[in-house]
Design an enzyme around this catalytic site. Structure first.
Site, PDB file in Angstrom:
ATOM      1  N   GLU A   5      61.357  23.560  46.804  1.00  0.00           N
ATOM      2  CA  GLU A   5      59.789  23.722  47.148  1.00  0.00           C
ATOM      3  C   GLU A   5      58.644  22.988  46.314  1.00  0.00           C
ATOM      4  O   GLU A   5      59.292  22.807  44.908  1.00  0.00           O
ATOM      5  CB  GLU A   5      59.978  25.490  46.774  1.00  0.00           C
ATOM      6  CG  GLU A   5      60.505  25.984  47.959  1.00  0.00           C
ATOM      7  CD  GLU A   5      61.561  27.732  47.891  1.00  0.00           C
ATOM      8  OE1 GLU A   5      60.372  27.863  46.233  1.00  0.00           O
ATOM      9  OE2 GLU A   5      61.868  27.816  47.762  1.00  0.00           O
ATOM     10  N   LYS A  16      56.394  24.244  43.006  1.00  0.00           N
ATOM     11  CA  LYS A  16      55.935  25.430  42.059  1.00  0.00           C
ATOM     12  C   LYS A  16      54.430  25.570  41.481  1.00  0.00           C
ATOM     13  O   LYS A  16      53.779  24.566  41.079  1.00  0.00           O
ATOM     14  CB  LYS A  16      56.875  25.002  40.529  1.00  0.00           C
ATOM     15  CG  LYS A  16      56.859  26.274  39.617  1.00  0.00           C
ATOM     16  CD  LYS A  16      57.588  25.445  38.453  1.00  0.00           C
ATOM     17  CE  LYS A  16      57.804  26.703  37.200  1.00  0.00           C
ATOM     18  NZ  LYS A  16      56.326  27.155  37.019  1.00  0.00           N
ATOM     19  N   TYR A  34      57.496  33.562  48.044  1.00  0.00           N
ATOM     20  CA  TYR A  34      58.933  32.520  48.279  1.00  0.00           C
ATOM     21  C   TYR A  34      60.175  33.166  48.141  1.00  0.00           C
ATOM     22  O   TYR A  34      61.397  32.388  47.760  1.00  0.00           O
ATOM     23  CB  TYR A  34      58.641  30.899  47.244  1.00  0.00           C
ATOM     24  CG  TYR A  34      58.191  31.768  46.166  1.00  0.00           C
ATOM     25  CD1 TYR A  34      58.632  32.535  45.259  1.00  0.00           C
ATOM     26  CD2 TYR A  34      57.256  31.582  45.508  1.00  0.00           C
ATOM     27  CE1 TYR A  34      58.524  32.933  44.379  1.00  0.00           C
ATOM     28  CE2 TYR A  34      56.316  31.816  44.637  1.00  0.00           C
ATOM     29  CZ  TYR A  34      57.294  33.243  43.695  1.00  0.00           C
ATOM     30  OH  TYR A  34      56.759  32.984  42.112  1.00  0.00           O
ATOM     31  N   LYS A  86      59.439  20.091  35.554  1.00  0.00           N
ATOM     32  CA  LYS A  86      57.645  20.085  34.958  1.00  0.00           C
ATOM     33  C   LYS A  86      57.202  18.982  35.449  1.00  0.00           C
ATOM     34  O   LYS A  86      57.865  18.393  34.456  1.00  0.00           O
ATOM     35  CB  LYS A  86      57.320  21.178  34.197  1.00  0.00           C
ATOM     36  CG  LYS A  86      57.834  22.549  34.131  1.00  0.00           C
ATOM     37  CD  LYS A  86      56.615  23.269  34.176  1.00  0.00           C
ATOM     38  CE  LYS A  86      56.756  25.466  33.423  1.00  0.00           C
ATOM     39  NZ  LYS A  86      55.803  25.743  32.954  1.00  0.00           N
ATOM     40  N   CYS A 141      15.793  13.148  22.758  1.00  0.00           N
ATOM     41  CA  CYS A 141      16.685  13.391  23.429  1.00  0.00           C
ATOM     42  C   CYS A 141      16.201  12.346  24.594  1.00  0.00           C
ATOM     43  O   CYS A 141      15.439  11.345  24.548  1.00  0.00           O
ATOM     44  CB  CYS A 141      15.383  14.830  23.852  1.00  0.00           C
ATOM     45  SG  CYS A 141      15.861  15.101  25.601  1.00  0.00           S
ATOM     46  N   CYS A 191      13.038  13.007  27.007  1.00  0.00           N
ATOM     47  CA  CYS A 191      11.886  13.162  26.527  1.00  0.00           C
ATOM     48  C   CYS A 191      11.600  12.314  25.263  1.00  0.00           C
ATOM     49  O   CYS A 191      10.612  12.574  24.872  1.00  0.00           O
ATOM     50  CB  CYS A 191      11.024  14.571  26.546  1.00  0.00           C
ATOM     51  SG  CYS A 191      11.978  15.804  25.522  1.00  0.00           S
ATOM     52  N   CYS A 210      16.950  20.426  22.770  1.00  0.00           N
ATOM     53  CA  CYS A 210      16.236  19.505  22.470  1.00  0.00           C
ATOM     54  C   CYS A 210      14.962  20.448  22.901  1.00  0.00           C
ATOM     55  O   CYS A 210      14.871  21.502  23.671  1.00  0.00           O
ATOM     56  CB  CYS A 210      15.857  18.297  24.211  1.00  0.00           C
ATOM     57  SG  CYS A 210      14.814  17.970  24.284  1.00  0.00           S
TER      58      CYS A 210
HETATM   59  S1  IVH Z   1      61.765  31.575  42.452  1.00  0.00           S
HETATM   60  C1  IVH Z   1      64.666  34.087  40.431  1.00  0.00           C
HETATM   61  N1  IVH Z   1      59.803  29.479  43.715  1.00  0.00           N
HETATM   62  O1  IVH Z   1      57.164  30.224  38.548  1.00  0.00           O
HETATM   63  C2  IVH Z   1      63.607  33.103  41.255  1.00  0.00           C
HETATM   64  N2  IVH Z   1      59.306  30.650  41.910  1.00  0.00           N
HETATM   65  O2  IVH Z   1      59.428  30.366  35.804  1.00  0.00           O
HETATM   66  C3  IVH Z   1      62.154  33.887  40.942  1.00  0.00           C
HETATM   67  N3  IVH Z   1      56.998  30.139  40.588  1.00  0.00           N
HETATM   68  O3  IVH Z   1      58.063  33.321  37.465  1.00  0.00           O
HETATM   69  C4  IVH Z   1      61.074  32.120  40.887  1.00  0.00           C
HETATM   70  N4  IVH Z   1      56.266  28.714  42.563  1.00  0.00           N
HETATM   71  O4  IVH Z   1      55.860  32.832  38.988  1.00  0.00           O
HETATM   72  C5  IVH Z   1      59.675  30.761  42.494  1.00  0.00           C
HETATM   73  N5  IVH Z   1      58.571  28.259  44.790  1.00  0.00           N
HETATM   74  C6  IVH Z   1      58.496  28.996  43.815  1.00  0.00           C
HETATM   75  C7  IVH Z   1      57.736  29.128  42.728  1.00  0.00           C
HETATM   76  C8  IVH Z   1      57.956  30.534  41.386  1.00  0.00           C
HETATM   77  C9  IVH Z   1      56.019  28.864  41.182  1.00  0.00           C
HETATM   78  C10 IVH Z   1      56.699  30.592  39.299  1.00  0.00           C
HETATM   79  C11 IVH Z   1      56.512  32.624  39.175  1.00  0.00           C
HETATM   80  C12 IVH Z   1      58.140  32.360  37.903  1.00  0.00           C
HETATM   81  C13 IVH Z   1      58.105  31.112  37.582  1.00  0.00           C
HETATM   82  C14 IVH Z   1      59.608  30.630  36.901  1.00  0.00           C
END
Ligand code: IVH
Length: 694
Positions: free
Chosen positions: A113, A115, A237, A324, A418, A421, A436
């Protein structure tokens, strides 16, 4: 490392991590990159492992991070809101995959998924009805922000279908779209500028740094009608129920979508880690085309029984991890530094760069903020520079490649006059910004003053945008805002206006003023003559005279002549006005040009005195609120509308999410009522309204 050194190091790390956690979770203002934060945390974990007896009882390694804001009710999470472990490279990801294989064998799948870069939220539903929305807080307990979350259109108050569990929680991310962020932040800048009390540096500090920052600030506001004005969105999610609704996470996401939750379309079932890596690579380049920000990818073992087998560590699930993305960076060459003049005369240096692709856009410019920043970077002509787009929308120069600097390169020296001007710039004591001082004759400052005059909260001539104002000025049609009232339809019809959009290097797109818009402009200017005195006073753009001060002055002095005649002392004596404002006012009216301009405005018929409506008392009880009057009432509809206006409210034409109150009378259209109900708008009757202004 001996024990004493370890103790000192552990204490230092704890303090640093706590500070960053507080900044991130409580102040919504990150002060460290994720990568650097994880480094600190891992250092602490390693030391605590080596010297377990030195572990601080409140060590941040024992918590998921964060704290709770004091203004909301604190709610304990039924299921703790754990966070995810982070990875930053393929090797770490393959290690994670190996750990899983060791534990449950080879026969499993991942769901990949996005993030989402927002704030985690937990929603509780009872019998299909949203009953509570809580922020993550410290993972164990968070803030009850139900009323604010209810303003998010994509979050269902009532679920569809009938196969959802009677009671469950669903987790997701609240975020703000990039376009919304840019628009609202620009409006926020205008609002701060209009207050006329902040310096450019203070404004830059106050502005929201990125969409997550803005979303977080919004969700923590106390007034949910304010939240509704700053559209947020959410993706869900992760489902948590007593009994699983299906065997896999993938199926649960599909079910959640069928109940009306917004589940992102960008998720995929992956058979192995190579497929996951392909997914990651795909979004590494394509993420910038999304309308919202993501900061990585999340991978989750799909099958719930396998998730159970894998279990949790103290902080994270063992069956999920995030990957990340690094902040997007590019290397390019500094071509020259130019200087922009803002409406208040503030000068912003801009780095003009050799065009380079960065995060899905071509970057040609980066803000250099002020002279100190140029000094800090020690910029030289033709430097090779590193440009970064973190969460922030505007790219910035993060460093210079010194190895590529020509030995004879000339140091960049901050401009002393400036660019528009040629007046000598000034830098006030204790300020980092240059200004200015040529307020009345410097073109961008004049255009800025006219733009302020026509703006929504001033004279509300919304048919006249900034581009058109600039075109009129450049063509010599207007020199001050008073000249607007002399404009004729024939003069502006078919005029060519340069837009802010660029077609290619340095050439901007043009459009011409068509009949309809020429007519709207003239009508808008004429209609502005009905704007009440206090707003005309605000529209004049006198430094430090914001909306509130303008209202106070108008009420006290009743008309412009009394203000012009007042001495500094007389003005300064007014409650909450003070000497500085008095100084600005008297300075403005000591300039004969300004007095002449007021005279012209008077001749054009603008309201330069308070007009008390007979029997109607003015107040600002309805300030910032919008109303729609529909149906028939005891009093006439026009009177009702007038009462809204004299109490500071605004009448709007139709039902939309911008509407705060629908005043429903007899025989109102059922369509309107339905739409207002669907949008969860406050529907009140005549008496409720009268109670509001009592
Ligand atoms: S799952 C138990 N899915 O990332 C696991 N988290 O450090 C529940 N986040 O606190 C999290 N997109 O705020 C999950 N597709 C995604 C996400 C997601 C963003 C954030 C969420 C979480 C942090 C993880």
């Amino acid at each position: 490392m001996n024990e004493l050194e370890a103790k000192i190091m552990i204490d230092e790390l704890c303090n640093q991590i706590e500070k960053h956690n507080y900044n991130y979770y409580t102040l919504s203002n990150a002060t460290i990159s994720d990568l650097a934060f994880d480094k600190l945390l891992n250092q602490l974990i390693a030391l605590e492992k080596q010297f377990p007896h030195l572990q601080n009882p409140n060590s941040p390694t024992l918590k998921v991070g964060g704290s709770i804001t004091k203004d909301f009710t604190t709610v304990k999470h039924k299921y703790p809101m754990l966070s995810l472990g982070n990875t930053y490279n393929e090797e770490d990801l393959r290690d994670f995959d190996d750990r899983i294989k060791k534990s449950i064998g080879e026969d499993f799948e991942y769901v990949c998924e996005l993030k989402f870069d927002g704030l985690a939220i937990s929603l509780s539903y009872e019998n299909g009805v949203l009953v509570r929305a809580v922020t993550r807080g410290d993972g164990t307990q968070g803030d009850d922000v139900t009323n604010n979350v209810k303003t998010i259109q994509s979050i269902p108050h009532q679920l569809k279908g009938n196969n959802y569990p009677a009671s469950f929680e669903i987790r997701g991310e609240v975020f703000m779209h990039k376009k919304t962020f840019e628009k609202l932040n620009a409006e926020y800048r205008k609002e701060l500028e209009d207050k006329e009390i902040y310096t450019e540096t203070q404004i830059l500090e106050k502005l929201y740094k990125n969409p997550r920052n803005f979303a977080s600030g919004t969700l923590k506001m106390q007034d949910s009608s304010e939240v509704a004005k700053r559209p947020l969105d959410a993706f869900l999610y992760f489902l948590n129920a007593e009994n699983n609704v299906s065997e896999t996470h993938f199926e649960s996401l599909k079910l959640a979508a069928s109940w009306g939750f917004q589940v992102s379309d960008h998720y995929k079932l992956c058979k192995n880690i190579d497929a996951v890596i392909d997914f990651i690579k795909f979004y590494e380049t394509n993420r910038h085309d999304l309308s919202y920000e993501i900061d990585g990818i999340v991978l989750k073992v799909n099958n719930y029984l396998q998730q159970e087998d894998l279990g949790f560590t103290a902080k994270n699930p063992r069956w999920a991890i995030s990957y990340k993305y690094k902040a997007a960076t590019a290397v390019t060459v500094l071509e020259k530094v130019t200087y922009q003049v803002g409406r208040t005369g503030a000068i912003t240096p801009v780095a003009n760069l050799k065009p380079v692709q960065l995060a899905g856009t071509t970057v040609k410019r980066a803000s250099l903020y002020n002279a100190d920043e140029i000094e800090r970077l020690d910029l030289h002509e033709n430097d090779t520079v590193f440009v970064e787009k973190g969460g922030e929308i505007i790219p910035k120069i993060v460093g210079v490649d010194l190895e590529n600097r020509n030995a004879h390169a000339i140091k960049i020296v901050y401009q002393s006059i400036c660019p528009e001007c040629k007046t000598e710039l000034v830098r006030k004591e204790g300020e980092v910004i240059h200004y200015c001082p040529n307020v009345n004759y410097c073109p961008p400052q004049i255009i800025g003053a006219i733009e302020h005059f026509v703006s929504r909260r001033a004279m509300n001539i919304d048919s006249l945008g900034g581009e058109t104002v600039a075109a009129f000025y450049k063509l010599g049609l207007i020199k001050t805002y008073a000249d607007l009232y002399d404009l004729k339809y024939e003069q502006i019809l078919n005029l060519s206006v340069e837009t802010n959009e660029e077609i290619d290097d340095n050439k901007s797109k043009k459009r011409s003023i068509k009949e309809k818009s020429a007519q709207n402009i003239i009508e808008g200017i004429q209609a502005s003559k009905a704007i009440p005195f206090e707003r005309v006073l605000f529209a004049l753009g006198i430094r430090m005279i914001g909306e509130t001060v303008a209202k106070k002055l108008a009420k006290h002095f009743q008309n412009i002549d009394n203000i012009i005649a007042a001495s500094k002392e007389q003005i300064g004596e007014i409650y909450e006005i003070g000497d500085k404002i008095a100084e600005q006012l008297t300075q403005f009216f000591s300039d004969l040009e300004n007095v002449k301009m007021i005279e012209m405005l008077k001749q054009h018929g603008l309201k330069l005195a308070i007009e008390e409506e007979e029997g109607l008392e003015r107040s600002n009880k309805l300030e910032g609120k919008t109303f729609l009057v529909s149906g028939t009432f005891q009093m006439s509809r026009d009177d009702l509308k007038k009462m809204i206006e004299v109490n500071g409210g605004r009448n709007i034409a139709g039902v939309s999410k911008n509407l705060n109150y629908l005043i429903a009378g007899d025989k109102m259209g059922p369509e309107k009522l339905k739409k207002a109900t669907d949008l969860n708008i406050n529907i009140i009757n005549e008496q409720d309204f009268l109670n509001m202004i009592k």
